[in-house]
Scaffold this active site. Structure first.
Site, mmCIF file in Angstrom:
data_model
loop_
_atom_site.group_PDB
_atom_site.id
_atom_site.type_symbol
_atom_site.label_atom_id
_atom_site.label_comp_id
_atom_site.label_asym_id
_atom_site.label_seq_id
_atom_site.Cartn_x
_atom_site.Cartn_y
_atom_site.Cartn_z
ATOM 1 C CG HIS A 224 -7.636 8.915 -26.891
ATOM 2 N ND1 HIS A 224 -8.305 8.214 -26.286
ATOM 3 C CD2 HIS A 224 -7.888 10.277 -26.957
ATOM 4 C CE1 HIS A 224 -9.423 8.749 -25.905
ATOM 5 N NE2 HIS A 224 -9.220 10.180 -26.124
ATOM 6 C CE LYS A 226 -7.126 10.336 -21.965
ATOM 7 N NZ LYS A 226 -8.059 9.801 -23.337
ATOM 8 C CG ASP A 231 10.833 6.322 -8.333
ATOM 9 O OD1 ASP A 231 11.259 6.855 -9.501
ATOM 10 O OD2 ASP A 231 10.647 6.757 -7.397
ATOM 11 C CG HIS A 402 -13.920 12.131 -20.829
ATOM 12 N ND1 HIS A 402 -12.514 11.967 -20.531
ATOM 13 C CD2 HIS A 402 -13.977 12.098 -22.116
ATOM 14 C CE1 HIS A 402 -11.896 12.006 -21.634
ATOM 15 N NE2 HIS A 402 -12.811 11.995 -22.595
ATOM 16 C CE LYS A 404 -12.169 8.138 -22.479
ATOM 17 N NZ LYS A 404 -12.902 8.706 -23.050
ATOM 18 C CG ASP A 409 -21.684 -11.823 -15.702
ATOM 19 O OD1 ASP A 409 -22.716 -11.508 -15.857
ATOM 20 O OD2 ASP A 409 -21.135 -12.906 -16.333
#
EC number: 2.7.8.-
Length: 484
Positions: A224, A226, A231, A402, A404, A409
């Site tokens: 899952h 990404k 380079d 979508h 996350k 604070d």
């Protein structure tokens, strides 16, 4: 003949109940959260036969013998590589703020990954901006491009990214692409798959879905993460799959997907490159650890420390969950959470409630419409407890949110691939960044406020008067939370 069928029936019933007893004993003896064990027992007894089958397929963290052995053997060499980062100039423990300092201690002790300073970060929240930025960086690549994604869905600007990768490979850039098999079936059926391979790109299916593997590996264990590394100088990570939202799940009646990515330069790029190397080796057996980062930083400038927190089979268990809990326990004023899938474990639920009950303002932003009907109703099973604890819940109406993220604070945040559900926190290959950067966190906070402005608050009194059938659906789907 009747006696034979009667005998066969009795034997079948006996074997089934022997199997149920064996599975029950295995569940009870497994050391895991009591709520998970009880949920599995409910499924097995309420849904005969199917429940037992589900447990065999999804009940235990089973990576497969070959991958599991490989992951165990890899841990030592990778830990040694991470440990060397503690001796570079970019690791400045005395300069770390209170939030990230404790997270640095945790990740260093459990996986030898330190928080590194000397980074620059750019928060990108427009999918068009994200894809065009990725294309521009690919077009400038000189040596290597490494990518891992859960979903690659052809269409729109995603095809432009594919074209840029093919052109990069043709001019001599080494391109490695790791895509989850279950998340990217349309890509593997498309012409892009063969075109990439023909151009010299290494394309690998992660955790290949196959009928022959059905009892050899847990099928809903997914890659899952990404990550893009170019380079060993530029990296991207965040919530967005390699998709153009205008061409993705247009018939699901949830609106366009709303995502973010973080573009990073500095020493943290090499850490993300090492995480990609981990995933590549788990799948292929080939080791390509990156070079150690150049850690020359100017102590007079802002340091922008980042802690990379990976999780998945072979890595320390519950590390991201521990980081989440540690961050919330340190909150003094506010916690703002965005997540598309909210099915927390009992431990995480209690952490959120405790945070609100000690006077911290806790806001959770969840999409009103979800592409998973089960998750939608299971999420709502937690609303009553959260509202009673003082948590504010906002249902986003601008599409499928979508993103996350967690902002603590107003000056510390977590961003990455991790949903607030047991699948992300216990099962999948995931990555999150703990970021101590005032300007970046303020951007994230501003974005969260934009989400809240497009949301409707869940009113506690109105929630109590919801229809009986809604209550039934919530409790019914809550039983399946180990599968969500």
């Amino acid at each position: 003949m009747d006696k034979f069928y009667h005998f066969l029936t009795l034997v079948s019933i006996g074997l089934y109940w022997f199997l149920v007893a064996g599975v029950t004993l295995r569940i009870v003896l497994k050391r895991r959260a009591v709520s998970v064990s009880l949920a599995w027992l409910m499924i097995i007894y309420i849904v005969p036969v199917v429940g037992v089958g589900c447990y065999f397929l999804f009940g235990e963290l089973n990576l497969g013998r070959k991958r599991a052995e490989r992951a165990r053997e890899m841990f030592g060499p990778f830990q040694q590589w991470f440990r060397q980062l503690n001796h570079c100039q970019a690791h400045i423990p005395d300069a770390l703020g209170g939030h990230i300092s404790k997270i640095d201690d945790l990740c260093n002790n459990r996986m030898s990954i330190p928080a590194l300073s000397g980074n620059s970060l750019s928060l990108q929240n427009s999918t068009d901006e994200i894809l065009r930025s990725i294309i521009q960086d690919i077009e400038k690549a000189e040596h290597s491009i490494s990518m891992v994604f859960y979903i690659w869905h052809p269409g729109g600007l995603a095809d432009s990214v594919a074209s840029a990768l093919i052109q990069a490979s043709k001019r001599g850039v080494k391109v490695k692409l790791l895509l989850d098999s279950a998340g990217s079936p349309r890509f593997f059926r498309s012409s892009w798959y063969q075109m990439m391979k023909n151009s010299g790109i290494e394309v690998v299916q992660a955790l290949e879905v196959s009928p022959w593997r059905i009892f050899l590996r847990r099928l809903d264990l997914r890659q899952h993460r990404k990550i893009i590394v170019i380079d060993d100088a530029i990296a991207y990570t965040g919530s967005m799959n390699l998709v153009d939202p205008a061409y993705f799940k247009q018939n699901s009646d949830v609106g366009q997907w709303i995502d973010i990515m973080v573009r990073i330069t500095g020493p943290t790029v090499n850490v993300l490159s090492a995480i990609h190397s981990w995933d590549w080796e788990v799948e292929t057996g080939q080791r390509h650890l990156p070079k150690l980062p150049e850690c020359q930083i100017d102590p007079s400038e802002q340091q922008h420390p980042i802690q990379v927190v990976p999780s998945g089979p072979g890595m320390p268990e519950n590390l991201i969950l521990q980081v989440l809990a540690l961050a919330m326990h340190q909150a003094n004023h506010s916690v703002k959470i965005t997540t598309p899938y909210f099915v927390p474990s009992n431990d995480l639920l209690e952490t959120i409630k405790l945070t609100a009950q000690r006077g911290v303002a806790v806001d959770i932003i969840i999409p009103h419409k979800n592409d998973s009907l089960m998750v939608k109703w299971a999420s709502r099973a937690f609303y009553g407890d959260l509202l009673s604890a003082g948590v504010k819940i906002h249902e986003f109406h601008g599409g499928l949110l979508h993103t996350k993220s967690v902002v603590i604070d107003d000056h510390f945040c977590l961003v990455g691939t991790v949903n607030m559900d047991m699948r992300s926190l216990w099962l999948n290959f995931e990555v999150t960044l703990a970021v101590e950067d005032q300007a970046f966190t303020q951007e994230m906070l501003w974005l969260q406020q934009q989400y809240i402005d497009q949301s409707y608050p869940v009113n506690k009194e109105q929630w109590k008067s919801r229809p009986i059938r809604h209550r039934f659906l919530e409790r019914a789907f809550f039983l399946f939370n180990p599968l969500l």
